[in-house]
Design a protein around this motif. Structure first.
Motif, PDB file in Angstrom:
ATOM      1  N   ASP A 167       0.802  -1.216   0.000  1.00 14.08           N
ATOM      2  CA  ASP A 167       0.000   0.000   0.000  1.00 14.08           C
ATOM      3  C   ASP A 167       0.838   1.271   0.000  1.00 14.08           C
ATOM      4  O   ASP A 167       0.303   2.376   0.082  1.00 14.08           O
ATOM      5  CB  ASP A 167      -0.967   0.008   1.187  1.00 14.08           C
ATOM      6  CG  ASP A 167      -0.253  -0.048   2.541  1.00 14.08           C
ATOM      7  OD1 ASP A 167       0.980  -0.270   2.556  1.00 14.08           O
ATOM      8  OD2 ASP A 167      -0.935   0.114   3.572  1.00 14.08           O
ATOM      9  N   SER A 168       2.165   1.145  -0.120  1.00 12.08           N
ATOM     10  CA  SER A 168       3.041   2.318  -0.150  1.00 12.08           C
ATOM     11  C   SER A 168       2.924   3.033  -1.489  1.00 12.08           C
ATOM     12  O   SER A 168       2.548   2.443  -2.509  1.00 12.08           O
ATOM     13  CB  SER A 168       4.493   1.899   0.085  1.00 12.08           C
ATOM     14  OG  SER A 168       4.943   1.077  -0.980  1.00 12.08           O
ATOM     15  N   ASP A 169       3.265   4.311  -1.501  1.00 12.08           N
ATOM     16  CA  ASP A 169       3.206   5.083  -2.746  1.00 12.08           C
ATOM     17  C   ASP A 169       4.111   4.478  -3.810  1.00 12.08           C
ATOM     18  O   ASP A 169       3.763   4.449  -4.999  1.00 12.08           O
ATOM     19  CB  ASP A 169       3.608   6.532  -2.489  1.00 12.08           C
ATOM     20  CG  ASP A 169       2.563   7.301  -1.698  1.00 12.08           C
ATOM     21  OD1 ASP A 169       1.409   6.844  -1.643  1.00 12.08           O
ATOM     22  OD2 ASP A 169       2.912   8.354  -1.128  1.00 12.08           O
ATOM     23  N   GLU A 170       5.287   3.974  -3.395  1.00 10.78           N
ATOM     24  CA  GLU A 170       6.239   3.446  -4.376  1.00 10.78           C
ATOM     25  C   GLU A 170       5.718   2.185  -5.059  1.00 10.78           C
ATOM     26  O   GLU A 170       5.891   2.003  -6.271  1.00 10.78           O
ATOM     27  CB  GLU A 170       7.610   3.209  -3.734  1.00 10.78           C
ATOM     28  CG  GLU A 170       7.592   2.531  -2.388  1.00 10.78           C
ATOM     29  CD  GLU A 170       7.475   3.473  -1.210  1.00 10.78           C
ATOM     30  OE1 GLU A 170       8.107   3.191  -0.181  1.00 10.78           O
ATOM     31  OE2 GLU A 170       6.744   4.490  -1.296  1.00 10.78           O
ATOM     32  N   ARG A 211      13.482 -10.545  13.805  1.00  6.04           N
ATOM     33  CA  ARG A 211      12.866 -10.026  15.026  1.00  6.04           C
ATOM     34  C   ARG A 211      13.659  -8.907  15.705  1.00  6.04           C
ATOM     35  O   ARG A 211      13.065  -7.936  16.196  1.00  6.04           O
ATOM     36  CB  ARG A 211      12.637 -11.187  15.999  1.00  6.04           C
ATOM     37  CG  ARG A 211      11.765 -10.838  17.198  1.00  6.04           C
ATOM     38  CD  ARG A 211      11.609 -12.056  18.093  1.00  6.04           C
ATOM     39  NE  ARG A 211      11.038 -13.180  17.374  1.00  6.04           N
ATOM     40  CZ  ARG A 211      11.525 -14.425  17.407  1.00  6.04           C
ATOM     41  NH1 ARG A 211      12.603 -14.703  18.127  1.00  6.04           N
ATOM     42  NH2 ARG A 211      10.944 -15.394  16.721  1.00  6.04           N
ATOM     43  N   PRO A 212      15.007  -8.969  15.753  1.00  2.00           N
ATOM     44  CA  PRO A 212      15.741  -7.902  16.452  1.00  2.00           C
ATOM     45  C   PRO A 212      15.546  -6.516  15.846  1.00  2.00           C
ATOM     46  O   PRO A 212      15.787  -5.509  16.529  1.00  2.00           O
ATOM     47  CB  PRO A 212      17.205  -8.355  16.339  1.00  2.00           C
ATOM     48  CG  PRO A 212      17.126  -9.843  16.202  1.00  2.00           C
ATOM     49  CD  PRO A 212      15.903 -10.079  15.371  1.00  2.00           C
ATOM     50  N   GLY A 213      15.127  -6.428  14.580  1.00  2.00           N
ATOM     51  CA  GLY A 213      14.917  -5.125  13.952  1.00  2.00           C
ATOM     52  C   GLY A 213      13.728  -4.367  14.492  1.00  2.00           C
ATOM     53  O   GLY A 213      13.609  -3.154  14.266  1.00  2.00           O
ATOM     54  N   LEU A 214      12.808  -5.056  15.185  1.00  2.00           N
ATOM     55  CA  LEU A 214      11.626  -4.439  15.786  1.00  2.00           C
ATOM     56  C   LEU A 214      10.764  -3.712  14.770  1.00  2.00           C
ATOM     57  O   LEU A 214      10.088  -2.725  15.086  1.00  2.00           O
ATOM     58  CB  LEU A 214      12.028  -3.490  16.930  1.00  2.00           C
ATOM     59  CG  LEU A 214      12.802  -4.112  18.090  1.00  2.00           C
ATOM     60  CD1 LEU A 214      13.111  -3.056  19.138  1.00  2.00           C
ATOM     61  CD2 LEU A 214      12.032  -5.271  18.710  1.00  2.00           C
ATOM     62  N   TYR A 215      10.775  -4.175  13.520  1.00  2.00           N
ATOM     63  CA  TYR A 215       9.889  -3.646  12.491  1.00  2.00           C
ATOM     64  C   TYR A 215       8.534  -4.333  12.597  1.00  2.00           C
ATOM     65  O   TYR A 215       8.437  -5.468  13.069  1.00  2.00           O
ATOM     66  CB  TYR A 215      10.458  -3.919  11.101  1.00  2.00           C
ATOM     67  CG  TYR A 215      11.378  -2.866  10.558  1.00  2.00           C
ATOM     68  CD1 TYR A 215      12.327  -2.249  11.356  1.00  2.00           C
ATOM     69  CD2 TYR A 215      11.304  -2.500   9.219  1.00  2.00           C
ATOM     70  CE1 TYR A 215      13.184  -1.289  10.850  1.00  2.00           C
ATOM     71  CE2 TYR A 215      12.157  -1.542   8.692  1.00  2.00           C
ATOM     72  CZ  TYR A 215      13.088  -0.933   9.511  1.00  2.00           C
ATOM     73  OH  TYR A 215      13.929   0.014   9.008  1.00  2.00           O
ATOM     74  N   PRO A 216       7.481  -3.704  12.096  1.00  2.00           N
ATOM     75  CA  PRO A 216       6.212  -4.413  11.974  1.00  2.00           C
ATOM     76  C   PRO A 216       6.313  -5.478  10.880  1.00  2.00           C
ATOM     77  O   PRO A 216       7.169  -5.392   9.992  1.00  2.00           O
ATOM     78  CB  PRO A 216       5.225  -3.313  11.572  1.00  2.00           C
ATOM     79  CG  PRO A 216       6.068  -2.251  10.946  1.00  2.00           C
ATOM     80  CD  PRO A 216       7.396  -2.311  11.631  1.00  2.00           C
ATOM     81  N   ASP A 217       5.450  -6.483  10.949  1.00  2.00           N
ATOM     82  CA  ASP A 217       5.396  -7.485   9.885  1.00  2.00           C
ATOM     83  C   ASP A 217       4.994  -6.799   8.587  1.00  2.00           C
ATOM     84  O   ASP A 217       4.015  -6.038   8.551  1.00  2.00           O
ATOM     85  CB  ASP A 217       4.374  -8.575  10.222  1.00  2.00           C
ATOM     86  CG  ASP A 217       4.795  -9.430  11.409  1.00  2.00           C
ATOM     87  OD1 ASP A 217       5.940  -9.268  11.889  1.00  2.00           O
ATOM     88  OD2 ASP A 217       3.983 -10.259  11.849  1.00  2.00           O
ATOM     89  N   ARG A 218       5.731  -7.079   7.523  1.00  2.00           N
ATOM     90  CA  ARG A 218       5.477  -6.419   6.235  1.00  2.00           C
ATOM     91  C   ARG A 218       5.733  -7.384   5.078  1.00  2.00           C
ATOM     92  O   ARG A 218       6.532  -8.312   5.201  1.00  2.00           O
ATOM     93  CB  ARG A 218       6.390  -5.195   6.054  1.00  2.00           C
ATOM     94  CG  ARG A 218       6.120  -4.034   6.996  1.00  2.00           C
ATOM     95  CD  ARG A 218       4.879  -3.268   6.615  1.00  2.00           C
ATOM     96  NE  ARG A 218       4.445  -2.313   7.608  1.00  2.00           N
ATOM     97  CZ  ARG A 218       4.831  -1.033   7.671  1.00  2.00           C
ATOM     98  NH1 ARG A 218       5.714  -0.568   6.809  1.00  2.00           N
ATOM     99  NH2 ARG A 218       4.341  -0.238   8.587  1.00  2.00           N
TER     100      ARG A 218
END
Length: 261
Positions: A167-170, A211-218
């Motif tokens: 859903d990103s603009d890119e 997991r260590p990056g603490l990003y949301p699932d994408r």
């Protein structure tokens, strides 16, 4: 035009394409390399697009790659008869405040058994959540590169790690949900067309390496195909997330798609 069969009789044969960011030589590389090799061997793709490639040939006779930062590669069962690569700039250089890594794209034309197959392996370098503007610039450069070197007569696949959700603009620019960088150049997202209807996340907190990056699932990784050619060539018929078992081999999961060819 026959509106019942706008592409003519549909092709019944296909090509299996895998894209995967294999995380270079990070972590316990020797152990991971064995897992990567097993996953690829078990999946038996015809073409593999790799990002953060560390030199694995994985049993493929035909291999070409960019050996640079965040290298990308194409591995193929069929001869590679033409290739070009391109840096995808966007935003200030990495050493400047707020700088971003450039993207890389490798184009290969394959001498497949049913005609030329055009494959791009892509790594969008701007990885931070705040880097959307830089990713958009890199996507515009990618679209210009695709337009420059590929033919609209043959199936065209753009595969890789875009560091951006659907859903990103890119990504909307590439899938026709917003103005396209090159008029008429639009891609089908294989997961959207032929996945299982789930989120298809390729960056997941279920993955201990991510997991260590603490990003949301994408969902960051894609097999994109240009508008279908005659016979529906390039149209996705199946798509799945792979490499997501209990012992993942990379911080990204891969995407395997089968397309008419």
């Amino acid at each position: 035009m026959n509106w019942a069969e706008p592409y003519g009789p549909l092709i019944g044969t296909g090509v299996r394409v895998l894209t995967w960011n294999v995380w270079g030589e990070q972590g316990p590389y020797a152990e991971r390399a064995g897992r990567i090799e097993k996953v690829v061997r078990d999946l038996a793709p015809d073409v593999v697009a790799l990002q953060e490639w560390a030199g694995q040939r994985l049993g493929f006779e035909h291999t070409t790659a960019i050996r640079a930062e965040a290298p990308v590669a194409v591995l193929s069962r069929w001869p590679i008869i033409r290739q070009e690569d391109r840096l995808l700039p966007g935003g200030p250089p990495p050493r400047e405040k707020g700088g971003v890594l450039p993207g890389r794209a490798l184009f290969c034309e394959l001498d497949g058994p049913r005609g030329p197959l055009q494959v791009f392996s892509v790594m969008i370098g701007a990885y931070r959540l705040s880097d959307s503007q830089a990713r958009q610039e890199q996507v515009r450069a990618l679209a210009a590169f695709v337009h420059e070197v590929s033919s609209r007569r043959h199936p065209t696949l753009v595969c890789g790690d875009f560091n951006a959700p659907p859903d990103s603009d890119e990504m909307r620019m590439l899938t026709g949900r917003s103005a396209t960088p090159v008029p008429g150049l639009v891609f089908y997202d294989a997961w959207e067309v032929a996945g299982d209807g789930g989120p298809g996340c390729t960056w997941s907190n279920a993955n201990p390496w991510a997991r260590p990056g603490l990003y949301p699932d994408r969902r960051f990784d894609y097999v994109l195909s240009a508008w279908p050619r005659a016979g529906g060539a390039g149209h996705p018929v199946r798509c799945e997330v792979v490499g997501d078992g209990p012992e993942p081999a990379s911080d990204h999961y891969g995407v395997l798609a089968e397309l008419r060819y």
